[in-house]
Design a protein around this motif. Structure first.
Motif, PDB file in Angstrom:
ATOM      1  N   ARG A 169      36.162  44.481  30.760  1.00 29.18           N
ATOM      2  CA  ARG A 169      35.842  44.662  32.180  1.00 29.18           C
ATOM      3  C   ARG A 169      35.250  46.062  32.362  1.00 29.18           C
ATOM      4  NH1 ARG A 169      38.507  42.090  36.955  1.00 29.18           N
ATOM      5  NH2 ARG A 169      37.292  42.897  38.707  1.00 29.18           N
TER       6      ARG A 169
ATOM      7  N   LYS B 264      36.151  41.782  45.452  1.00 34.10           N
ATOM      8  CA  LYS B 264      36.751  40.447  45.549  1.00 34.10           C
ATOM      9  C   LYS B 264      38.108  40.414  44.858  1.00 34.10           C
ATOM     10  CE  LYS B 264      32.263  38.059  45.558  1.00 34.10           C
ATOM     11  NZ  LYS B 264      31.361  37.197  44.760  1.00 34.10           N
ATOM     12  N   ASP B 265      38.169  41.004  43.651  1.00 32.60           N
ATOM     13  CA  ASP B 265      39.398  40.956  42.852  1.00 32.60           C
ATOM     14  C   ASP B 265      40.468  41.915  43.353  1.00 32.60           C
ATOM     15  OD1 ASP B 265      38.145  39.073  41.313  1.00 32.60           O
ATOM     16  OD2 ASP B 265      37.677  40.424  39.651  1.00 32.60           O
TER      17      ASP B 265
ATOM     18  N   PHE C 193      43.869  45.998  35.797  1.00 26.38           N
ATOM     19  CA  PHE C 193      43.241  44.760  36.248  1.00 26.38           C
ATOM     20  C   PHE C 193      42.443  44.082  35.135  1.00 26.38           C
ATOM     21  CE2 PHE C 193      44.167  47.069  40.068  1.00 26.38           C
ATOM     22  CZ  PHE C 193      44.437  46.090  41.014  1.00 26.38           C
TER      23      PHE C 193
ATOM     24  N   SER D   9      41.331  39.505  47.075  1.00 29.73           N
ATOM     25  CA  SER D   9      42.398  38.791  46.370  1.00 29.73           C
ATOM     26  C   SER D   9      43.785  39.301  46.755  1.00 29.73           C
ATOM     27  CB  SER D   9      42.206  38.913  44.865  1.00 29.73           C
ATOM     28  OG  SER D   9      43.282  38.347  44.159  1.00 29.73           O
TER      29      SER D   9
ATOM     30  N   ASP E 144      32.148  42.013  41.965  1.00 34.24           N
ATOM     31  CA  ASP E 144      33.406  41.373  41.569  1.00 34.24           C
ATOM     32  C   ASP E 144      34.625  42.188  41.969  1.00 34.24           C
ATOM     33  OD1 ASP E 144      32.687  38.888  39.952  1.00 34.24           O
ATOM     34  OD2 ASP E 144      31.461  40.395  38.942  1.00 34.24           O
ATOM     35  N   ASP E 145      34.524  43.517  41.864  1.00 29.27           N
ATOM     36  CA  ASP E 145      35.691  44.371  42.084  1.00 29.27           C
ATOM     37  C   ASP E 145      36.274  44.269  43.494  1.00 29.27           C
ATOM     38  OD1 ASP E 145      35.616  45.105  39.476  1.00 29.27           O
ATOM     39  OD2 ASP E 145      34.909  47.149  39.799  1.00 29.27           O
TER      40      ASP E 145
END
Length: 378
Positions: A288, A163-164, A122, A168, A160-161
């Motif tokens: 990241r 969400k991604d 990712f 997502s 963030d994780d």
């Protein structure tokens, strides 16, 4: 709860990053079985010194052989059947997938996975993602679709994780199963605050596994720029090769970096606190992260941080307060921020004190473990 399985990969990682959690569980009378796939006698003895049980199993962290992974899953399942833990708690991608599947097949009702960062599949690279990484991401997401629906809790380190990954990719999961821990924390007394010695030459350090995506090449390129203007500045690299990681540096690549003469290289060391104490500024130009442990350590000791404005890293720095957030892959901006500290050395201790205050507030392992134990209902 009387017993739990803690499933990881490397023994060193499990000891260094789960030590305080294990001790907290033992203080509550919980038997802790640790499952590790990469180990030596020294690290096994260290884990045992925590009054934890050690079980070993076979797993290739970076391997793409599904038959091998299924064999690993069945091995874990047999252990679960034998020891009957009340909770199976896995961390890192493959243990979360195969450890959780093993627990489900073995009839465990309380299964938790912790995703400490989405990892290489990712992570964006300047030249785009390789086909292999795109393929790995596809298979990982497919397996998460199988596992996440039956996990009682899915723990992430940053906002963030989930969400991604989950949002997502539209991965189904149980209601209220997602939790954000905010960093695994550290024992602050092991990283005592100290002022940087203003009579010393300015120095920078990057600490971590030698992976391309940690920003090692951006760090080296920025160091070359700075050295031309300030040749007395030193640049340190501390970390070991990770040959199982697809983005890890090879021995040949490491030799080339060392032979360049730009950096001072040191392999993995247990004296991280001392190394940080003797360095002016911590740098992590990563692509990241989950929430980087090395940055937390530098902050606890009182060092300013230069890092990238990416998931995980941005959770450690208030731009202009305890360091700087820079765009990923931006070598010139990284060099400029390094030069800022060289030309404004008084800011090292000023910003370093702010790092210390943030670490006290956010990364004290006592506070973090209290939150983690609450999430796990322990």
């Amino acid at each position: 709860m009387s017993s739990l399985f803690l499933i990881g990969t490397t023994a060193s990682n499990l000891y260094l990053f789960r030590k305080d959690f294990i001790l907290s569980c033992r203080q509550r009378g919980i038997i802790v079985y640790t499952l590790i796939s990469e180990y030596n006698d020294e690290w096994i003895e260290k884990i045992k010194s925590l009054d934890a049980q050690v079980l070993t199993y076979n797993l290739s962290r970076a391997g793409l052989n599904p038959l091998s992974d299924i064999k690993s899953m069945l091995e874990i399942k047999n252990y679960i059947k034998q020891y009957q833990p009340d909770l199976v708690f896995s961390f890192f991608t493959k243990p979360v997938i195969y450890g959780s599947l093993a627990a489900k097949l073995a009839g465990v009702s309380n299964i938790v996975g912790m995703i400490e960062g989405l990892g290489s599949p990712f992570t964006e690279h300047p030249n785009g993602q390789s086909f292999k990484m795109k393929l790995v991401q596809f298979f990982q997401v497919s397996l998460y679709r199988v596992v996440f629906p039956f996990l009682n809790k899915i723990i992430f380190l940053n906002n963030d994780d989930p969400k991604d990954l989950i949002i997502s990719k539209k991965i189904y999961h149980r209601k209220d199963s997602i939790h954000v821990l905010g960093g695994i924390g550290l024992k602050l007394e092991d990283y005592p605050y100290s002022l940087w010695d203003t009579t010393s030459n300015i120095s920078f350090v990057i600490i971590g596994r030698l992976l391309v995506e940690k920003g090692i090449y951006e760090y080296l390129a920025a160091a070359k720029i700075v050295k031309l203007k300030y040749p007395n500045t030193s640049f340190k690299v501390i970390g070991a090769l990770d040959t199982q990681n697809p983005s890890g540096l090879t021995q040949q690549e490491l030799n080339q970096v060392i032979q360049s003469g730009i950096i001072e290289y040191k392999d993995f060391t247990n004296q991280i606190a001392e190394e940080l104490k003797n360095t002016s500024v911590f740098v992590l130009p990563s692509y990241r992260e989950g929430v980087p442990r090395s940055t937390q350590e530098a902050m606890a000791i009182g060092r300013p941080v230069i890092t990238t404005d990416v998931p995980g890293c941005r959770d450690t720095v208030k731009d202009g307060i305890n360091g700087f957030l820079i765009p990923k892959w931006d070598v010139q901006t990284l060099a400029n921020k390094m030069i800022y500290f060289i030309e404004n050395p008084e800011q090292i201790n000023i910003m370093g004190q702010q790092s210390y205050l943030i670490a006290q507030k956010k990364f004290d392992v006592i506070k973090v473990n209290k939150k983690l134990l609450s999430i796990l209902n322990i």
